[in-house]
Design an enzyme around this catalytic site. Structure first.
Site, mmCIF file in Angstrom:
data_model
loop_
_atom_site.group_PDB
_atom_site.id
_atom_site.type_symbol
_atom_site.label_atom_id
_atom_site.label_comp_id
_atom_site.label_asym_id
_atom_site.label_seq_id
_atom_site.Cartn_x
_atom_site.Cartn_y
_atom_site.Cartn_z
ATOM 1 N N ASP A 67 0.837 -1.198 0.000
ATOM 2 C CA ASP A 67 0.000 0.000 0.000
ATOM 3 C C ASP A 67 0.875 1.252 0.000
ATOM 4 O O ASP A 67 0.603 2.228 -0.720
ATOM 5 C CB ASP A 67 -0.914 -0.013 1.224
ATOM 6 N N GLU A 139 -1.848 -5.431 -3.681
ATOM 7 C CA GLU A 139 -0.937 -4.679 -2.818
ATOM 8 C C GLU A 139 0.108 -5.587 -2.183
ATOM 9 O O GLU A 139 1.278 -5.204 -2.045
ATOM 10 C CB GLU A 139 -1.722 -3.935 -1.746
#
Length: 266
Positions: A67, A139
């Site tokens: 992320d 992610e």
């Protein structure tokens, strides 16, 4: 008794068996990098699989790293591409590009769902195509690439996979509300207003919605999502992209009647 103990596989063995049952070479090719098998296996392991066969580690820590890699990579690219835009504009653009739905789009493009290790519950309820699972696993892959290769190679993967979304980013951030963006585009083209038709399947607690957006008699986009609103937003996004490349298409819709709903067609 001893025979039963000998034949029962451990969680680790189940983990390895599930991982090796799928050829991950196409995924690595789509990513454009090599990854250590153990690291890739971890990145693909959803908590439902880890809990079912565990305790095993899952991909949430890698997701946390990924992320950060994703956000910085996209933010820096937007900073460079729009040197005169205020923070408020590029912040909105970044939020839309790196949203769950943007990540899920990328995941579907590289066919990530085929590679995720899921528990039985998620498997039978369509977990391989859930936006949240696809986004989180994407992610986690970025986090794994960062761990093995460092930031710059991970950034390059992110920018390549998100190239189209970065290219279509606008200064206003209107693309965050695709239905509004579509209506504005149709007004510019002097075309009929959009009309949405949606159907759903599945039990009440876990429905999947499919929405088509019609301009006149023609469907110009289709979206799928866990609720009607998100399905319609995705349909509108598809329509905006279509009309961006084919504005002449609205000429064939002005005098057309609105079609029956998808349910009536089926």
């Amino acid at each position: 008794m001893s025979r039963s103990r000998r034949t029962k596989i451990t969680g680790g063995e189940a983990w390895e068996a599930a991982y090796t049952a799928v050829d991950h070479a196409p995924l690595l090719e789509a990513l454009g990098v090599e990854l250590d098998a153990e690291l890739l296996r971890l990145a693909l392991t959803h908590r439902s699989f880890a809990n079912e066969h565990g305790p095993l580690p899952n991909n949430e820590r890698l997701e946390f790293l990924g992320d950060a890699v994703l956000g910085l990579s996209v933010a820096n690219k937007l900073y460079e591409r729009f040197p005169s835009r205020p923070e408020s504009d590029i912040s909105k653009m970044r939020a839309s590009i790196v949203s769950r739905y943007g990540l899920a789009d990328v995941a579907r493009e590289i066919k990530l769902g085929e590679h995720i290790l899921l528990g039985k519950g998620e498997e039978v309820t369509g977990g391989r195509d859930k936006d949240s699972i696809l986004a989180d696993t994407t992610e986690a892959l970025f986090g794994a690439i960062y761990r093995e290769h460092g930031f710059e190679p991970a950034r390059d993967v992110v920018l390549r996979l998100f190239a189209e979304k970065l290219e279509s980013a606008t200064a206003t951030g209107r693309h965050q509300d695709w239905k509004t963006a579509l209506q504005e585009r149709l007004a510019e083209l002097k075309a009929p207003s959009a009309e949405y038709r949606a159907t759903s399947v599945g039990p009440d607690h876990d429905q999947t919605f499919t929405a088509d957006v019609f301009v006149g008699a023609h469907s110009r986009g289709r979206g799928v999502g866990p609720n009607k609103k998100l399905a319609e937003q995705e349909a509108a996004r598809q329509a905006v992209l279509f009309l961006r490349d084919h504005p002449e298409a609205v000429a064939y819709t002005v005098d057309a009647a609105v079609p029956p709903s998808l349910a009536e067609q089926e």
